[in-house]
Design an enzyme around this catalytic site. Sequence first.
Site, PDB file in Angstrom:
ATOM      1  N   SER A  65      95.935 -27.042 -26.282  1.00 62.37           N
ATOM      2  CA  SER A  65      95.990 -27.995 -25.184  1.00 62.37           C
ATOM      3  C   SER A  65      97.240 -27.813 -24.347  1.00 62.37           C
ATOM      4  O   SER A  65      98.349 -27.710 -24.883  1.00 62.37           O
ATOM      5  CB  SER A  65      95.951 -29.426 -25.728  1.00 62.37           C
ATOM      6  OG  SER A  65      96.267 -30.370 -24.722  1.00 62.37           O
ATOM      7  N   CYS A  66      97.069 -27.820 -23.031  1.00 60.57           N
ATOM      8  CA  CYS A  66      98.209 -27.751 -22.123  1.00 60.57           C
ATOM      9  C   CYS A  66      99.173 -28.909 -22.355  1.00 60.57           C
ATOM     10  O   CYS A  66     100.394 -28.746 -22.262  1.00 60.57           O
ATOM     11  CB  CYS A  66      97.697 -27.774 -20.679  1.00 60.57           C
ATOM     12  SG  CYS A  66      98.957 -28.048 -19.416  1.00 60.57           S
ATOM     13  N   PHE A  67      98.634 -30.082 -22.673  1.00 55.97           N
ATOM     14  CA  PHE A  67      99.469 -31.272 -22.796  1.00 55.97           C
ATOM     15  C   PHE A  67     100.076 -31.435 -24.185  1.00 55.97           C
ATOM     16  O   PHE A  67     100.712 -32.443 -24.471  1.00 55.97           O
ATOM     17  CB  PHE A  67      98.670 -32.515 -22.395  1.00 55.97           C
ATOM     18  CG  PHE A  67      98.602 -32.688 -20.904  1.00 55.97           C
ATOM     19  CD1 PHE A  67      99.457 -33.549 -20.239  1.00 55.97           C
ATOM     20  CD2 PHE A  67      97.700 -31.956 -20.148  1.00 55.97           C
ATOM     21  CE1 PHE A  67      99.424 -33.685 -18.863  1.00 55.97           C
ATOM     22  CE2 PHE A  67      97.648 -32.080 -18.766  1.00 55.97           C
ATOM     23  CZ  PHE A  67      98.511 -32.947 -18.125  1.00 55.97           C
TER      24      PHE A  67
END
Length: 272
Positions: free
Chosen positions: A150-152
């Site tokens: 996940s990017c976040f």
Amino acid sequence: MLQPLRPGPQPDRPAPAVRWIPTHTLPGPWQMAIDGQLHDQACTDPGAGAVLRLYRWSRPTLSLGFHQKTLPTHWQELARSGAFDLVRRPTGGRAVLHGGDLSYALIWPAAPGPRATVYGRCCGWLCRAFGDLGLPLQPGQSAPSRDRSSCFATSTSADLIHADGSKRIGSAQLWRGGCLLQHGSIMITPQAELWERIFGEEPPLLPALPLGFDDLEALLLRSAARCLPLDCGGVSLVLRDLTPEEWTGVAAKAQGESSYATHRNPGSRSRG
């Protein structure tokens, strides 16, 4: 409600013009096709100029970074079940779940390096807007990692976080011949249940915003007019939607992709 963007006092010399594309709410392949079409034009036409657009997604969509080739089996199963669409971005980075966010694309021909500095300059208008809300942002401090899907899940210097470490905005880039496409996801209301099904963890716990999507867009556009990176004195945002010829090019790109699209245009991609 915040007032819409209005022309400010005229400067002594004309401010650099940035084309502002009005907000479109579309499926993932169409959104990526628009950005690809505009970036292609900027790379091949020296007079194309810089472009800014904000956009939303018509249904939950998981966008994958260009280099994110191996997908967990359960992502493919969820996509086949219709839980979300899959699309591949031309920019780097890791997966982003769209639907509870506001996305942006900034196309900047002949952007000056180094790239870490360009990230900072490209994000100044975002910091200004959230600072005006009393929710200041700062660059992340983590090193890039391919271990997280996940990017976040990580916060690099390409990203913007609150003082408590929660990540509000993730960004990634594509460079081609000195012409930059920067993508970003401004997280507003993460889709918690679907987020946990995809990533196996809760979404970031973010400070609540005191305004909705429409007012946030108006605030961001006013901030962009004051401090986009092309000129320290601000820019002139010129509203100009896609032309019929551009829509034809976008349609060809979008129809050439499935809901799980792979972009193969050459260039160098960096991630947030």
